[in-house]
Design a protein around this motif. Structure first.
Motif, PDB file in Angstrom:
ATOM      1  N   ARG A 209     -78.678-101.487 -15.898  1.00 26.10           N
ATOM      2  CA  ARG A 209     -79.734-101.296 -14.648  1.00 26.10           C
ATOM      3  C   ARG A 209     -78.823-103.162 -14.032  1.00 26.10           C
ATOM      4  O   ARG A 209     -79.048-103.369 -12.614  1.00 26.10           O
ATOM      5  N   SER A 210     -77.762-103.863 -14.762  1.00 25.80           N
ATOM      6  CA  SER A 210     -77.515-105.354 -13.771  1.00 25.80           C
ATOM      7  C   SER A 210     -76.600-104.368 -12.943  1.00 25.80           C
ATOM      8  O   SER A 210     -76.614-104.811 -12.169  1.00 25.80           O
ATOM      9  N   ARG A 213     -77.779-103.309  -9.645  1.00 24.32           N
ATOM     10  CA  ARG A 213     -78.044-104.799  -8.767  1.00 24.32           C
ATOM     11  C   ARG A 213     -76.910-105.449  -8.351  1.00 24.32           C
ATOM     12  O   ARG A 213     -77.297-105.602  -7.222  1.00 24.32           O
ATOM     13  N   GLU A 216     -75.178-103.193  -6.311  1.00 24.83           N
ATOM     14  CA  GLU A 216     -76.281-103.261  -4.684  1.00 24.83           C
ATOM     15  C   GLU A 216     -76.028-104.399  -3.790  1.00 24.83           C
ATOM     16  O   GLU A 216     -76.066-104.742  -2.095  1.00 24.83           O
ATOM     17  N   VAL A 234     -77.937-112.367 -11.098  1.00 25.37           N
ATOM     18  CA  VAL A 234     -78.599-111.317 -11.320  1.00 25.37           C
ATOM     19  C   VAL A 234     -78.774-110.498 -12.736  1.00 25.37           C
ATOM     20  O   VAL A 234     -80.002-110.022 -12.593  1.00 25.37           O
TER      21      VAL A 234
END
Length: 311
Positions: A209-210, A213, A216, A234
């Protein structure tokens, strides 16, 4: 003179070029069917089309035959978007708000204040070509962002398109180049996500997930200044631990990752566009032409001018 008061349709198609097919010409005729010609200048090319539109409060129903992306140039509060007259989304459109609409989708849009935007359309086949160039076989399906999302890079490109449309005789070649750059940005940020790089067996990397992120964020802002502290935040890590985790996950440091994105983008523009090397350096995140030249020579063993000559 206001750009909205002149030339209901700017179509400089008389420049020497290969003649498009009859099928392409017919399709082009319908690109801006839903947008009155007296609402702003527009240019239609084989690679896509662009229009600068200013409209008073009102509404319209859209079903574009090509992919359509709109970027707000000024704030316009009170926008309503509905699908099948049932699902309704309300938001305030600030400068830089982006709307992505896949070809043949339908929606009704209502705005309660004057709305100024740049609209770029692109044939589905062109999106597939850019996708194949960027990612290989996959990542060709548009995934519209949440309503109200602000995209500052798209805003910068939209302002460049507006400025060119305002010229007495817009350059079709220059506009095609900007549409291509805009299309690459859309492909990178608003299409289906490709898979993450393989996780290394050794522990200490970023979570999936990190990592997604962070990637992106970097792919959307690689041309802007971004600190390790912002990236670490983040992921919920300290800057030192973030650099270690990022390197284990992606196989290179954050600095080298961003540098690679900038050089890839610069090389793409050098091959695909007619922009000057100085303009490409600015769009790619380098301080000036000299900075791009030195960096590319060091890491790619060739200069921007040599890349341009390979076109």
């Amino acid at each position: 003179m206001s750009t909205t008061a002149r030339l209901p349709a700017v179509r400089p198609d008389t420049a020497p070029s290969a003649a498009p097919s009859m099928e392409r010409q017919i399709a082009n005729e319908h690109i801006f069917d839903e947008i009155p010609g007296n609402k702003g200048p527009r240019v239609i090319t084989d690679r896509g089309a662009v229009a600068h539109v200013v409209r008073p409060p009102g509404s319209h129903r859209l079903r574009p035959r090509e992919h359509m992306v709109a970027v707000m140039l000024a704030a316009s509060p009170g926008i309503r978007v509905s699908f099948d007259d049932q699902r309704v989304h309300e938001y305030d459109g600030d400068a830089g708000t982006i709307s992505v609409m896949p070809a043949n989708s339908e929606r009704k849009v209502t705005w309660s204040s004057t709305c100024e935007k740049v609209i770029v359309t692109m044939p589905p086949q062109r999106l597939l070509e850019l996708s194949a160039h960027e990612f290989g076989a996959g990542r060709a399906v548009l995934q519209p962002p949440p309503f109200g999302l602000i995209d500052l890079r798209a805003l910068h490109l939209a302002e460049m398109l507006k400025a060119e449309l305002a010229r007495e005789v817009p350059s079709k070649i220059y506009i095609e180049s900007l549409i291509t750059i805009f299309g690459v940005h859309i492909v990178r940020n608003y299409t289906g996500a490709d898979s993450l790089p393989p996780r290394r067996k050794s522990g200490g990397g970023l979570s999936n997930r990190s990592a997604e992120r962070v990637r992106e964020l970097l792919e959307s802002r690689f041309a802007s200044k971004i600190t390790v502290g912002e990236l670490a935040a983040v992921s919920g890590l300290s800057p030192r631990h973030f650099i270690q985790a990022f390197t284990k996950t992606f196989g290179e440091s954050p600095h080298r990752y961003v540098l690679r994105l900038r050089l890839n983008f610069a090389e793409e523009l050098l091959v695909e566009s007619v922009l000057s090397i100085a303009e490409i350096a600015h769009l790619s995140g380098f301080s000036d032409q000299s900075h791009l030249t030195v960096t590319m020579s060091k890491h790619r063993n060739r200069t921007p001018r040599q890349v341009k000559q390979q076109r």
